[in-house]
Design an enzyme around this catalytic site. Structure first.
Site, PDB file in Angstrom:
ATOM      1  N   LYS A  85       0.711  -6.469 -15.118  1.00 58.94           N
ATOM      2  CA  LYS A  85      -0.643  -6.502 -14.915  1.00 58.94           C
ATOM      3  C   LYS A  85      -0.995  -6.787 -16.174  1.00 58.94           C
ATOM      4  O   LYS A  85      -1.913  -7.358 -15.980  1.00 58.94           O
ATOM      5  CB  LYS A  85      -1.233  -4.716 -14.543  1.00 58.94           C
ATOM      6  N   GLU A 107     -10.655  -2.186 -11.016  1.00 60.03           N
ATOM      7  CA  GLU A 107     -10.456  -1.011 -10.187  1.00 60.03           C
ATOM      8  C   GLU A 107      -9.067  -0.642 -10.794  1.00 60.03           C
ATOM      9  O   GLU A 107      -8.366  -1.881 -11.313  1.00 60.03           O
ATOM     10  CB  GLU A 107     -10.612  -1.254  -8.586  1.00 60.03           C
ATOM     11  N   SER A 377       9.010  -4.339 -12.356  1.00 64.81           N
ATOM     12  CA  SER A 377       7.345  -4.488 -12.755  1.00 64.81           C
ATOM     13  C   SER A 377       6.568  -3.849 -13.789  1.00 64.81           C
ATOM     14  O   SER A 377       6.055  -4.006 -14.594  1.00 64.81           O
ATOM     15  CB  SER A 377       6.404  -4.795 -11.670  1.00 64.81           C
TER      16      SER A 377
END
Lengths: 391, 271
Positions: A85, A107, A377
């Site tokens: 991210k 969000e 990830s």
């Protein structure tokens, strides 16, 4: 707008008029800065010296032996804040800085994206507000604390199902009233154009590094690349570089939750009854919904995959049969979580464990010299409370 | 059944603005919702704007969201929406506009949705999350069914977009104001005035102002600023929410509220 950001018939811009000026400004700035030398060097500088890129490609010695082929992990879990991210958060925050915005909103579901945005906000001096479903705040206390320590304001969302979907609604509503000084830092390849394209741009560093690294290690490209798919930004990030290499099989893994028949899952592609093309949160894509188009509530053990829609480019890649999509249930993901922890000394995020689960299933059917790359990830620190309950 | 055009023309001749009311179809339930809307018609509303409840209404604030939830929890769906509109149409000939999110239209099939709307007696459709760029198909279907296509323009919409929207909008243009949330009255008049002037430059279509219009003085000021009507929604929906346990009180409060708002559109010097 210069483009409507279509992927075949998917994607596009389905938002109230009030958001159009902000999207136009964002597209304009993105197209300008994408190939701007100064912007690229600032971005690469931060990714290398702050976020920890490039991430290694690790060979799984033990799993490869056990499962009978060569298994590699792309280690996005080793990045600062613990997941891919941060690639997108830093990229967009830098872009927002250039546009002259003073405030970031975001969000978050599991909190990983929220933490990444709070981090980028702290580093690049933004006021940061993160919308988070009240239910998610309850189950992700550690990440809430992280965001607060990083100086972000966490705003609980009490509407709807009180999860990620509702946090996006609330962030969009905020942005409708605050577009003059605020950038909405969306966390996945979702939402209206230019988000899916822009976020792909910031995440495609994963695939670029992977290609170089696997060629160095093996002298050839892999046979299979696997990634989990919530919105699907880590998957697009690693797939994009390999789309043209048609001999490589690309597999996306959705959250199977308690199983497709139970209706409690987030498999937009596998549920033939609830999963259909629809329009939600500004984009046309596969959405879990009832016959009238009311959005269905989703469920997964992995909060980061627990979302009603998939990124529009995934719908397109599936339609043209370039990427195949599967699902792993909660149970399979937790099993894979345990295997990777014990065998390789790597505790994966529950999201990433879905990709591991599918990869290990396929590994048994592959040739001895077959190569699988799994995009890991994120790391599993955030999931320990939940795992403790399950075990 | 009156057209938007007939209504606006007549009001203009009488030196009046239009009062457009917004409610969510099926809020709090089918039967009460029907009674509420009849009361609104009795109180003198000029145009009805009716919303299809949606699970994820990103253009709406908490009040309308809660109304959507009430309606959906009580079983409202798109099939029933069209039955509902037929019942309203049997009660009144004033224009009925539908406000929907695109997914509900898309799932029914765009052609079928517009055909059903026509058959139910709908005058116009506004799709909240449909910018002009994506709207070719709905404009075509609207024309095929002689339904007006209403679009929104916001204070930040640039002139290029205003022109494009105005060229495609029929019925009226929904002018989005920011008033209501903070209630800054002076800044409201100023920004609304310049926005209306800007839009007027591109179109002769009626302009109606909505978002946050909740008091008679808001109605007066938006009409004084040169708009053709005021759209009031959340304030009515608030009355539903606050009187959910007493239907008679709810209906009577809504009646007098709408009556007061309608009066504010009348007897004004619009120059």
């Amino acid at each position: 707008m210069k483009s409507l950001g279509k992927f075949g018939d998917f994607g596009g811009i389905f938002v109230p008029e009030t958001l159009m000026p902000a999207l136009e400004q964002l597209e304009r700035s993105f197209l300008k800065l994408k190939y701007d030398e100064k912007f690229s060097s600032d971005l690469n500088g931060l990714l290398r010296k702050y976020a920890g890129r490039p991430t290694p490609l690790s060979f799984c010695e033990n799993l490869s032996k056990e499962f009978g082929c060569k298994i590699y992990l792309k280690r996005e879990d080793l990045l600062h804040t613990g997941a891919h991210k941060i690639n997108n958060a830093i990229g967009q925050a830098l872009l927002a800085k250039r546009i002259g915005k003073k405030r970031l909103i975001a969000e978050t579901g599991a909190g990983q994206h929220g933490v990444a945005v709070a981090t980028a906000g702290a580093r690049l001096n933004f006021k940061t507000d993160v919308y988070m479903g009240a239910k998610d705040i309850e189950r992700q206390k550690l990440n809430v604390l992280r965001m607060k320590l990083l100086g972000a304001n966490v705003i609980p969302v009490e509407s709807g199902s009180k999860t990620l979907k509702d946090a996006i609604n609330e962030a969009l509503r905020d942005w409708t009233g605050s577009i003059k000084d605020t950038h909405y830092l969306l966390g996945s390849v979702l939402g209206p154009h230019p988000y899916p394209t822009m976020i792909k741009f910031f995440q495609s560093v994963i695939g670029k590094e992977t290609k170089k690294q696997i060629l160095e290690a093996e002298g050839k490209l892999p046979d299979l690349i696997v990634a989990c798919v919530g919105g699907g930004s880590n998957a697009i990030g690693i797939f994009n570089e390999f789309i043209k290499d048609k001999s490589i099989k690309l597999a996306g893994v959705e959250a199977g939750g308690s199983g497709i028949e139970s209706g409690k899952h987030a498999s937009r592609f596998s549920d033939k009854k609830l999963g259909r093309c629809g329009v939600v949160h500004g984009t046309k894509t596969y959405v879990l919904q009832d016959k009238y188009g009311q959005i269905h509530n989703t469920y997964s053990v992995a909060a980061g995959l627990d979302y009603c829609a998939v990124g529009p480019e995934h719908s397109f890649l599936r339609q043209i049969k370039r990427v195949e999509y599967y699902y792993a249930t909660d149970k399979e993901a937790v099993e894979a979580f345990k295997i990777l922890s014990r065998q390789e000394g790597i505790i994966p995020a529950l999201e990433s464990a879905h990709a591991v689960a599918y990869a290990l299933k396929i590994a048994k059917t592959m040739k001895r010299d077959g190569i699988i790359v799994i995009n890991l990830s994120g790391r599993g620190d955030k999931d320990l409370d939940q795992i403790e309950e399950i075990l | 059944m009156k057209s938007y055009n007939e209504v606006f023309e007549k009001l203009k001749r009488n030196n009046e603005g239009a009062l457009i009311t917004f409610t969510v179809i099926g809020d709090p339930n089918y039967k009460t919702s029907l009674e509420i809307i009849k009361k609104i018609v009795d109180a003198g509303a000029d145009i009805l704007e009716l919303g299809l409840p949606f699970s994820d209404p990103i253009a709406d604030g908490p009040t309308i969201q809660a109304a959507d939830v009430r309606a959906l929890n009580n079983g409202m769906n798109t099939d029933k929406v069209f039955e509902f509109i037929k019942e309203i149409r049997n009660y009144t000939d004033i224009p009925i506009g539908l406000l929907s999110y695109f997914n509900l239209v898309y799932q029914r099939g765009i052609e079928k949705f517009y055909k059903d709307a026509k058959n139910a007696g709908v005058n116009g459709i506004l799709i909240a999350d449909m910018p002009i760029e994506e709207s070719n198909k709905i404009i075509t279907e609207a024309k095929n069914n002689k339904i007006e296509t209403v679009f929104m323009i916001s204070p930040l919409t640039n002139n290029y977009r205003i022109k494009r929207i105005a060229e495609n909008a029929t019925g009226f243009v929904y002018v989005v104001s920011r008033l209501g949330v903070t209630g800054a009255k002076s800044s409201l008049e100023k920004s609304i005035l310049s926005l209306i002037k800007r839009i007027r430059h591109f179109t002769n279509n009626p302009l109606c102002v909505g978002f946050g219009v909740s008091k008679p003085e808001h109605v007066k000021s938006v009409i004084k600023a040169g708009s053709d009507g005021a759209i009031v929604g959340s304030a009515i929906v608030d009355l539903i929410a606050k009187n959910i346990n007493s239907k008679d009180k709810m209906l009577s409060k809504i009646y007098y509220y709408v009556k007061g708002m309608k009066e504010a559109t009348q007897l004004m010097n619009r120059k």
